[in-house]
Write a protein that holds these residues in place. Structure first.
Motif, PDB file in Angstrom:
ATOM      1  N   ARG A 121       0.814  -1.223   0.000  1.00  0.00           N
ATOM      2  CA  ARG A 121       0.000   0.000   0.000  1.00  0.00           C
ATOM      3  C   ARG A 121       0.846   1.270   0.000  1.00  0.00           C
ATOM      4  O   ARG A 121       0.294   2.365  -0.087  1.00  0.00           O
ATOM      5  CB  ARG A 121      -0.937   0.010   1.206  1.00  0.00           C
ATOM      6  CG  ARG A 121      -2.000  -1.080   1.200  1.00  0.00           C
ATOM      7  CD  ARG A 121      -2.929  -0.933   2.389  1.00  0.00           C
ATOM      8  NE  ARG A 121      -3.918  -1.995   2.433  1.00  0.00           N
ATOM      9  CZ  ARG A 121      -3.761  -3.154   3.054  1.00  0.00           C
ATOM     10  NH1 ARG A 121      -2.624  -3.393   3.678  1.00  0.00           N
ATOM     11  NH2 ARG A 121      -4.704  -4.069   3.055  1.00  0.00           N
ATOM     12  N   ILE A 122       2.174   1.133   0.140  1.00  0.00           N
ATOM     13  CA  ILE A 122       3.050   2.313   0.171  1.00  0.00           C
ATOM     14  C   ILE A 122       3.842   2.386  -1.134  1.00  0.00           C
ATOM     15  O   ILE A 122       4.561   1.450  -1.489  1.00  0.00           O
ATOM     16  CB  ILE A 122       4.025   2.258   1.359  1.00  0.00           C
ATOM     17  CG1 ILE A 122       3.265   2.158   2.679  1.00  0.00           C
ATOM     18  CG2 ILE A 122       4.920   3.505   1.364  1.00  0.00           C
ATOM     19  CD1 ILE A 122       4.168   1.987   3.894  1.00  0.00           C
ATOM     20  N   GLU A 123       3.699   3.493  -1.834  1.00  0.00           N
ATOM     21  CA  GLU A 123       4.493   3.763  -3.033  1.00  0.00           C
ATOM     22  C   GLU A 123       5.543   4.807  -2.668  1.00  0.00           C
ATOM     23  O   GLU A 123       5.212   5.941  -2.306  1.00  0.00           O
ATOM     24  CB  GLU A 123       3.611   4.293  -4.155  1.00  0.00           C
ATOM     25  CG  GLU A 123       4.390   4.650  -5.420  1.00  0.00           C
ATOM     26  CD  GLU A 123       3.526   5.345  -6.461  1.00  0.00           C
ATOM     27  OE1 GLU A 123       4.110   5.862  -7.430  1.00  0.00           O
ATOM     28  OE2 GLU A 123       2.301   5.396  -6.274  1.00  0.00           O
ATOM     29  N   VAL A 124       6.807   4.425  -2.745  1.00  0.00           N
ATOM     30  CA  VAL A 124       7.900   5.327  -2.399  1.00  0.00           C
ATOM     31  C   VAL A 124       8.415   5.990  -3.675  1.00  0.00           C
ATOM     32  O   VAL A 124       8.728   5.309  -4.649  1.00  0.00           O
ATOM     33  CB  VAL A 124       9.048   4.581  -1.701  1.00  0.00           C
ATOM     34  CG1 VAL A 124      10.171   5.548  -1.330  1.00  0.00           C
ATOM     35  CG2 VAL A 124       8.545   3.854  -0.469  1.00  0.00           C
ATOM     36  N   ARG A 125       8.492   7.306  -3.656  1.00  0.00           N
ATOM     37  CA  ARG A 125       9.032   8.049  -4.795  1.00  0.00           C
ATOM     38  C   ARG A 125      10.252   8.826  -4.312  1.00  0.00           C
ATOM     39  O   ARG A 125      10.147   9.922  -3.772  1.00  0.00           O
ATOM     40  CB  ARG A 125       7.990   8.993  -5.380  1.00  0.00           C
ATOM     41  CG  ARG A 125       6.742   8.279  -5.884  1.00  0.00           C
ATOM     42  CD  ARG A 125       5.823   9.222  -6.626  1.00  0.00           C
ATOM     43  NE  ARG A 125       4.558   8.592  -6.971  1.00  0.00           N
ATOM     44  CZ  ARG A 125       3.570   9.206  -7.621  1.00  0.00           C
ATOM     45  NH1 ARG A 125       3.703  10.481  -7.984  1.00  0.00           N
ATOM     46  NH2 ARG A 125       2.437   8.567  -7.881  1.00  0.00           N
ATOM     47  N   ARG A 126      11.429   8.238  -4.513  1.00  0.00           N
ATOM     48  CA  ARG A 126      12.671   8.917  -4.147  1.00  0.00           C
ATOM     49  C   ARG A 126      13.053   9.903  -5.249  1.00  0.00           C
ATOM     50  O   ARG A 126      12.601   9.792  -6.380  1.00  0.00           O
ATOM     51  CB  ARG A 126      13.788   7.909  -3.922  1.00  0.00           C
ATOM     52  CG  ARG A 126      13.548   7.051  -2.687  1.00  0.00           C
ATOM     53  CD  ARG A 126      14.817   6.334  -2.251  1.00  0.00           C
ATOM     54  NE  ARG A 126      14.608   5.646  -0.983  1.00  0.00           N
ATOM     55  CZ  ARG A 126      14.724   6.207   0.197  1.00  0.00           C
ATOM     56  NH1 ARG A 126      15.057   7.494   0.280  1.00  0.00           N
ATOM     57  NH2 ARG A 126      14.518   5.518   1.302  1.00  0.00           N
ATOM     58  N   GLY A 127      13.899  10.854  -4.891  1.00  0.00           N
ATOM     59  CA  GLY A 127      14.276  11.887  -5.859  1.00  0.00           C
ATOM     60  C   GLY A 127      13.147  12.853  -6.143  1.00  0.00           C
ATOM     61  O   GLY A 127      13.178  13.557  -7.147  1.00  0.00           O
ATOM     62  N   HIS A 128      12.162  12.912  -5.267  1.00  0.00           N
ATOM     63  CA  HIS A 128      11.033  13.840  -5.389  1.00  0.00           C
ATOM     64  C   HIS A 128      11.145  14.875  -4.259  1.00  0.00           C
ATOM     65  O   HIS A 128      10.741  14.616  -3.123  1.00  0.00           O
ATOM     66  CB  HIS A 128       9.698  13.111  -5.290  1.00  0.00           C
ATOM     67  CG  HIS A 128       9.295  12.416  -6.555  1.00  0.00           C
ATOM     68  ND1 HIS A 128      10.045  11.408  -7.114  1.00  0.00           N
ATOM     69  CD2 HIS A 128       8.208  12.582  -7.358  1.00  0.00           C
ATOM     70  CE1 HIS A 128       9.437  10.978  -8.214  1.00  0.00           C
ATOM     71  NE2 HIS A 128       8.335  11.678  -8.394  1.00  0.00           N
ATOM     72  N   GLU A 129      11.720  16.018  -4.576  1.00  0.00           N
ATOM     73  CA  GLU A 129      11.892  17.088  -3.594  1.00  0.00           C
ATOM     74  C   GLU A 129      10.658  17.988  -3.605  1.00  0.00           C
ATOM     75  O   GLU A 129      10.422  18.721  -4.574  1.00  0.00           O
ATOM     76  CB  GLU A 129      13.134  17.913  -3.906  1.00  0.00           C
ATOM     77  CG  GLU A 129      13.361  19.028  -2.913  1.00  0.00           C
ATOM     78  CD  GLU A 129      14.512  19.939  -3.302  1.00  0.00           C
ATOM     79  OE1 GLU A 129      14.774  20.901  -2.560  1.00  0.00           O
ATOM     80  OE2 GLU A 129      15.126  19.700  -4.368  1.00  0.00           O
ATOM     81  N   ALA A 130       9.867  17.901  -2.564  1.00  0.00           N
ATOM     82  CA  ALA A 130       8.662  18.727  -2.477  1.00  0.00           C
ATOM     83  C   ALA A 130       9.053  20.198  -2.392  1.00  0.00           C
ATOM     84  O   ALA A 130       9.930  20.574  -1.609  1.00  0.00           O
ATOM     85  CB  ALA A 130       7.834  18.323  -1.265  1.00  0.00           C
ATOM     86  N   THR A 131       8.407  21.039  -3.211  1.00  0.00           N
ATOM     87  CA  THR A 131       8.729  22.464  -3.252  1.00  0.00           C
ATOM     88  C   THR A 131       7.513  23.358  -3.046  1.00  0.00           C
ATOM     89  O   THR A 131       7.666  24.552  -2.793  1.00  0.00           O
ATOM     90  CB  THR A 131       9.372  22.829  -4.607  1.00  0.00           C
ATOM     91  OG1 THR A 131       8.465  22.477  -5.664  1.00  0.00           O
ATOM     92  CG2 THR A 131      10.693  22.091  -4.804  1.00  0.00           C
ATOM     93  N   ALA A 132       6.296  22.832  -3.164  1.00  0.00           N
ATOM     94  CA  ALA A 132       5.087  23.637  -2.984  1.00  0.00           C
ATOM     95  C   ALA A 132       3.946  22.721  -2.576  1.00  0.00           C
ATOM     96  O   ALA A 132       3.904  21.542  -2.946  1.00  0.00           O
ATOM     97  CB  ALA A 132       4.729  24.394  -4.260  1.00  0.00           C
ATOM     98  N   ILE A 133       3.016  23.272  -1.799  1.00  0.00           N
ATOM     99  CA  ILE A 133       1.868  22.497  -1.334  1.00  0.00           C
ATOM    100  C   ILE A 133       0.645  23.393  -1.326  1.00  0.00           C
ATOM    101  O   ILE A 133       0.725  24.580  -0.997  1.00  0.00           O
ATOM    102  CB  ILE A 133       2.139  21.914   0.076  1.00  0.00           C
ATOM    103  CG1 ILE A 133       1.023  20.957   0.498  1.00  0.00           C
ATOM    104  CG2 ILE A 133       2.343  23.015   1.103  1.00  0.00           C
ATOM    105  CD1 ILE A 133       1.381  20.130   1.731  1.00  0.00           C
ATOM    106  N   ALA A 134      -0.487  22.840  -1.725  1.00  0.00           N
ATOM    107  CA  ALA A 134      -1.760  23.567  -1.713  1.00  0.00           C
ATOM    108  C   ALA A 134      -2.873  22.574  -1.457  1.00  0.00           C
ATOM    109  O   ALA A 134      -2.686  21.355  -1.579  1.00  0.00           O
ATOM    110  CB  ALA A 134      -1.980  24.292  -3.043  1.00  0.00           C
TER     111      ALA A 134
END
Length: 554
Positions: A121-134
């Motif tokens: 049930r967990i999908e890991v996405r490495r190399g994904h630097e979060a930069t904005a959230i809404a």
């Protein structure tokens, strides 16, 4: 939004890993976003894992943390060469876990990574630097920077576990992060050496001759490694210290002429900061993103794991439609109160360790001198109150019991007596059709009703099921606690019903025959206030201004 809409977890450190695993345990799909492509392997960093955190990790299959960590159960405090006092850490129930183990953060992360990788049930996405959230009424949107370019990820809710350097996320959500930074620095070294007799205890030294006027803290770690923290002046230069042989001299003053190896070393400045809010609409802040405290007392990572557990069951209830309108806001109420208490406790410790003025320095020196022979002065010596779970006595989810009031913080090494708001003592129970298990493991399946007799538990269970759509189980203690260990630990009185939350905190202790009281307590646990319509509230003052909205392009 459906039950298949994932919850986004930002940050794959121990707090984010724990949040993801606990959500998956509730059957909630998770997308775990992590900027790093590889783990940082060096350094002990957050090493002290407390009993109730080991319990959480055991429940998601990460019991190897407890198995591999070095167990310690004694905290010793010295003034120069004189031991002032020692604290032995006791368990109010019959937990299978030691009070603390020490294990490097890197190894803890490896163990949790293996559990995350095994969870479909967990999908890991490495190399994904979060930069904005809404966010809006339908969910949360996170923009990430990746090697392939910008990527947008959508989910129903988000848990932000990005550590201390998540200023952009706090700013987007309108969350302040005020507090205090301490000028003195701390040199931390992991050394490998044979220090016989030190393997099961934490040692804290005030003003030793080998660090005059300041402090030293020593912790055992696996593989004959010891973590040593020296308080050093604000202008301390590690490179210069190594070049002139000063680091070797520091270590030699502790280990003598024994052979040793420096495994890792670093210099830190400590901070005390608490987020102005830990819940903004569909977004929850956890761990160092929400609170920073000095490490004396091991209240950083341990508190972050309890953030994750609190967030996970409440988000799962929201996703499943079991939550009332007040449940998610109770995360803000409960966990921010815990963060504030941790800041107060560690702030008091740091003010004793690093007095801010001459009057404070004179007072501390006087206390330490008197503490050698005066027990009253010893009570004033603060070498760090060790982590304990926060008790939710003032939570809107808790129904007070006048017979079991929470009377404030107990003494060093002690836990409050069981009652509403307090984490229930653990014990082995024997459940028909299940076999031997632990009480807390039972509790984490949903809401749990306990009563002395099976008939009383069954009556309260029937009421709870009419009020709440979440899983509810009921047990007679005479049936599952045959040796009486649990009843003794709880102090159960005849004619009582105990209601436990999914994080094993006591929600209420009620008269067994009072159906109305049982129904009201169950409603409170799931966040159903009579004044609300049962829908999850997404409103927040910051959202209404439109701040934190992603740009339309890019």
């Amino acid at each position: 939004m459906t039950e298949e809409t994932p919850v986004l977890v930002l940050g794959a450190g121990p707090v984010g890993q724990t949040a993801a695993l606990l959500l998956a345990r509730w059957g909630v799909p998770v997308v775990l976003l992590e900027a790093r492509t590889e783990r940082e392997r060096a350094g002990s960093r957050a090493i002290c894992q407390q009993r109730d955190v080991l319990d959480v990790w055991e429940d998601v299959g990460a019991g190897a943390v407890a198995e591999e960590g070095v167990t310690w159960d004694t905290a010793r405090t010295f003034y120069r060469d004189t031991e002032l006092f020692r604290v032995r850490l006791r368990d109010p129930g019959a937990s299978p876990f030691p009070p603390f183990v020490n294990l490097s953060q890197a190894r803890t992360e490896e163990i949790l990574d293996a559990r995350v990788a095994a969870e479909p049930r967990i999908e890991v996405r490495r190399g994904h630097e979060a930069t904005a959230i809404a966010q809006d009424a339908d969910g949360v949107v996170v923009r990430c920077r990746t090697a392939r370019g910008p990527v947008v990820v959508r989910g129903g809710y988000a848990v932000v576990c990005l550590g201390a350097r998540a200023g952009w996320a706090r700013a987007a959500l309108g969350v302040a992060f005020e507090g205090h930074s301490f000028a003195d620095r701390f040199l931390i070294c992991d050394i490998r050496a044979d220090l016989a007799g030190w393997e099961r205890e934490r040692r804290f030294y005030f003003d030793p001759e080998w660090n005059p006027g300041r402090q030293v803290l020593i912790h055992p770690c696996p593989g004959s490694v010891y973590r040593i923290d020296w308080q050093v002046p604000p202008d301390f230069d590690l490179a210069a210290e190594e070049a002139c042989g000063g680091l070797d001299r520091r270590i030699r003053r502790i280990v003598g002429d024994r052979r040793y190896e420096v495994v890792w070393r670093s210099v830190y400045r400590f901070h005390t900061r608490v987020a102005s809010r830990m819940r903004v609409g569909r977004v929850l802040l956890a761990g160092d993103t929400a609170h920073l405290v000095a490490p004396f007392g091991a209240r950083g990572l341990n508190s972050g794991v309890h953030d994750a557990e609190n967030a996970a069951w409440k988000l799962a209830f929201a996703v499943r439609g079991w939550a009332g309108g007040d449940l998610l806001e109770s995360y803000e109420v409960e966990r921010r109160a815990a963060a504030v208490e941790n800041a107060e406790v560690t702030g008091r410790t740091m003010r004793f360790l690093v007095p801010q003025d001459e009057a404070g320095r004179r007072w501390r020196a006087d206390v330490l001198r008197r503490a050698v022979s005066d027990p009253a002065a010893r009570a004033l010596v603060d070498s760090g109150r060790l982590f304990e779970p926060f008790w939710y006595a003032d939570s809107p989810l808790t129904t007070p019991d006048p017979l079991r009031p929470v009377r404030g913080r107990p003494g060093r090494g002690a836990a409050p007596p069981p009652g509403p708001g307090v984490l229930v003592p653990d014990a082995v129970v024997e459940v028909p059709g299940v076999g031997r298990t632990r009480l807390r493991r039972l509790a984490r399946g949903g809401l749990t009703v306990l009563a002395a007799a099976r008939e009383e538990a069954a009556a309260a269970l029937a009421v709870a099921r009419t009020v709440c759509g979440a899983p509810v189980a009921g047990f007679g203690l005479a049936e599952i606690d045959r040796d009486g260990v649990l009843r003794a630990a709880l102090g159960v009185r005849p004619g009582e019903v105990w209601l436990l939350r999914p994080d094993a905190h006591v929600a209420a202790v009620l008269p067994a025959g009072d159906a109305a009281a049982v129904g009201a307590a169950v409603s409170a646990v799931v966040g159903r206030s009579p004044a609300r319509d049962g829908q999850v509230s997404l409103a927040s003052p910051r959202e209404e201004t439109g701040d934190g909205v992603l740009p339309a392009s890019g």
